[in-house]
Scaffold this motif. Sequence first.
Motif, PDB file in Angstrom:
ATOM      1  N   GLN A 288     -72.399  65.371  17.180  1.00 44.26           N
ATOM      2  CA  GLN A 288     -72.313  65.490  15.738  1.00 44.26           C
ATOM      3  C   GLN A 288     -72.263  64.070  15.179  1.00 44.26           C
ATOM      4  N   ALA A 289     -72.998  63.833  14.120  1.00 40.61           N
ATOM      5  CA  ALA A 289     -73.115  62.486  13.562  1.00 40.61           C
ATOM      6  C   ALA A 289     -71.750  61.879  13.245  1.00 40.61           C
ATOM      7  N   GLN A 290     -70.791  62.701  12.862  1.00 40.02           N
ATOM      8  CA  GLN A 290     -69.460  62.194  12.515  1.00 40.02           C
ATOM      9  C   GLN A 290     -68.717  61.604  13.705  1.00 40.02           C
ATOM     10  N   VAL A 291     -69.148  61.917  14.937  1.00 45.86           N
ATOM     11  CA  VAL A 291     -68.484  61.364  16.125  1.00 45.86           C
ATOM     12  C   VAL A 291     -69.416  60.466  16.945  1.00 45.86           C
ATOM     13  N   GLU A 292     -70.491  60.010  16.330  1.00 47.21           N
ATOM     14  CA  GLU A 292     -71.413  59.106  17.015  1.00 47.21           C
ATOM     15  C   GLU A 292     -70.685  57.850  17.498  1.00 47.21           C
ATOM     16  N   GLY A 293     -69.803  57.316  16.691  1.00 50.21           N
ATOM     17  CA  GLY A 293     -69.036  56.131  17.073  1.00 50.21           C
ATOM     18  C   GLY A 293     -68.131  56.363  18.266  1.00 50.21           C
ATOM     19  N   PHE A 294     -67.578  57.567  18.359  1.00 48.19           N
ATOM     20  CA  PHE A 294     -66.746  57.930  19.512  1.00 48.19           C
ATOM     21  C   PHE A 294     -67.553  57.805  20.794  1.00 48.19           C
ATOM     22  N   TYR A 295     -68.738  58.418  20.823  1.00 47.70           N
ATOM     23  CA  TYR A 295     -69.565  58.357  22.027  1.00 47.70           C
ATOM     24  C   TYR A 295     -70.058  56.941  22.292  1.00 47.70           C
ATOM     25  N   ALA A 296     -70.389  56.209  21.249  1.00 51.67           N
ATOM     26  CA  ALA A 296     -70.814  54.818  21.422  1.00 51.67           C
ATOM     27  C   ALA A 296     -69.699  54.009  22.090  1.00 51.67           C
ATOM     28  N   SER A 297     -68.452  54.275  21.728  1.00 49.75           N
ATOM     29  CA  SER A 297     -67.326  53.551  22.327  1.00 49.75           C
ATOM     30  C   SER A 297     -67.170  53.859  23.811  1.00 49.75           C
ATOM     31  N   LEU A 298     -67.762  54.957  24.264  1.00 49.85           N
ATOM     32  CA  LEU A 298     -67.719  55.342  25.679  1.00 49.85           C
ATOM     33  C   LEU A 298     -68.971  54.898  26.431  1.00 49.85           C
ATOM     34  N   GLY A 299     -69.846  54.157  25.747  1.00 47.54           N
ATOM     35  CA  GLY A 299     -71.029  53.637  26.412  1.00 47.54           C
ATOM     36  C   GLY A 299     -72.298  54.438  26.223  1.00 47.54           C
ATOM     37  N   TYR A 300     -72.288  55.410  25.321  1.00 44.88           N
ATOM     38  CA  TYR A 300     -73.488  56.210  25.049  1.00 44.88           C
ATOM     39  C   TYR A 300     -74.346  55.494  24.010  1.00 44.88           C
ATOM     40  N   THR A 301     -75.651  55.630  24.139  1.00 45.71           N
ATOM     41  CA  THR A 301     -76.607  55.001  23.242  1.00 45.71           C
ATOM     42  C   THR A 301     -77.353  56.078  22.458  1.00 45.71           C
ATOM     43  N   THR A 302     -77.502  55.887  21.166  1.00 42.17           N
ATOM     44  CA  THR A 302     -78.252  56.821  20.325  1.00 42.17           C
ATOM     45  C   THR A 302     -79.739  56.650  20.613  1.00 42.17           C
ATOM     46  N   VAL A 303     -80.431  57.770  20.881  1.00 43.70           N
ATOM     47  CA  VAL A 303     -81.856  57.708  21.236  1.00 43.70           C
ATOM     48  C   VAL A 303     -82.717  58.598  20.349  1.00 43.70           C
ATOM     49  N   SER A 304     -82.159  59.073  19.240  1.00 47.87           N
ATOM     50  CA  SER A 304     -82.944  59.932  18.344  1.00 47.87           C
ATOM     51  C   SER A 304     -82.588  59.652  16.897  1.00 47.87           C
ATOM     52  N   GLU A 305     -83.454  60.119  16.035  1.00 45.65           N
ATOM     53  CA  GLU A 305     -83.144  60.170  14.616  1.00 45.65           C
ATOM     54  C   GLU A 305     -82.195  61.355  14.406  1.00 45.65           C
ATOM     55  N   PRO A 306     -81.447  61.382  13.315  1.00 46.91           N
ATOM     56  CA  PRO A 306     -80.584  62.534  13.041  1.00 46.91           C
ATOM     57  C   PRO A 306     -81.387  63.829  12.909  1.00 46.91           C
ATOM     58  N   PHE A 307     -80.767  64.919  13.335  1.00 53.07           N
ATOM     59  CA  PHE A 307     -81.354  66.254  13.221  1.00 53.07           C
ATOM     60  C   PHE A 307     -80.214  67.243  13.007  1.00 53.07           C
ATOM     61  N   TYR A 308     -80.554  68.469  12.690  1.00 46.99           N
ATOM     62  CA  TYR A 308     -79.541  69.477  12.408  1.00 46.99           C
ATOM     63  C   TYR A 308     -79.533  70.567  13.471  1.00 46.99           C
ATOM     64  N   GLU A 309     -78.336  70.901  13.942  1.00 45.68           N
ATOM     65  CA  GLU A 309     -78.085  72.042  14.819  1.00 45.68           C
ATOM     66  C   GLU A 309     -76.955  72.828  14.185  1.00 45.68           C
ATOM     67  N   ALA A 310     -77.143  74.118  14.059  1.00 47.02           N
ATOM     68  CA  ALA A 310     -76.130  74.989  13.459  1.00 47.02           C
ATOM     69  C   ALA A 310     -75.672  74.457  12.105  1.00 47.02           C
ATOM     70  N   GLY A 311     -76.596  73.839  11.373  1.00 46.33           N
ATOM     71  CA  GLY A 311     -76.290  73.329  10.045  1.00 46.33           C
ATOM     72  C   GLY A 311     -75.474  72.047  10.027  1.00 46.33           C
ATOM     73  N   ILE A 312     -75.289  71.420  11.193  1.00 46.48           N
ATOM     74  CA  ILE A 312     -74.479  70.202  11.306  1.00 46.48           C
ATOM     75  C   ILE A 312     -75.377  69.059  11.774  1.00 46.48           C
ATOM     76  N   ARG A 313     -75.240  67.906  11.131  1.00 39.87           N
ATOM     77  CA  ARG A 313     -76.058  66.734  11.475  1.00 39.87           C
ATOM     78  C   ARG A 313     -75.651  66.194  12.854  1.00 39.87           C
TER      79      ARG A 313
END
Length: 141
Positions: free
Chosen positions: A108-133
């Motif tokens: 979820q876009a609101q926790v992108e920073g959380f995953y980034a802090s664990l070493g994950y890299t964003t590899v896509s543009e934003p999209f919606y699943e179940a109405g959530i970015r």
Amino acid sequence: MKTKFAETQADFFRIVRIRTEVFVIEQQVDLHIEQDQDDETALHWLVENEAGEAVACCRGLDFGEEIHIGRVAVLKPYRGQHIGALMMREIEKDPHLARYKKIVVHAQAQVEGFYASLGYTTVSEPFYEAGIRHVTMEKAL
């Protein structure tokens, strides 16, 4: 807190309770979207507190050399205590993931920073699943 691989039906019922509270009740995700056929073949983990109560969970789906981690949920009273980070770090070391080369998450876009802090890299543009970015993020194992 202890992260454990869920192996019993009782474990799965505790996971469903967490996911229902977080996704269906809090985030208003339709129950038919939240619980799906992938639950039957997914790997599941849960975090128990010192009293043995389940407080967080996630699942992993097999995509060949990738494991897709999703349905990451922490009960509201336990947020802000680094339980999600503990769980993600522990499952990255779980022997069940030994054959995978990469973890992929639809964060979820609101926790992108959380995953980034664990070493994950964003590899896509934003999209919606179940109405959530969301964004797709990944990390090599």
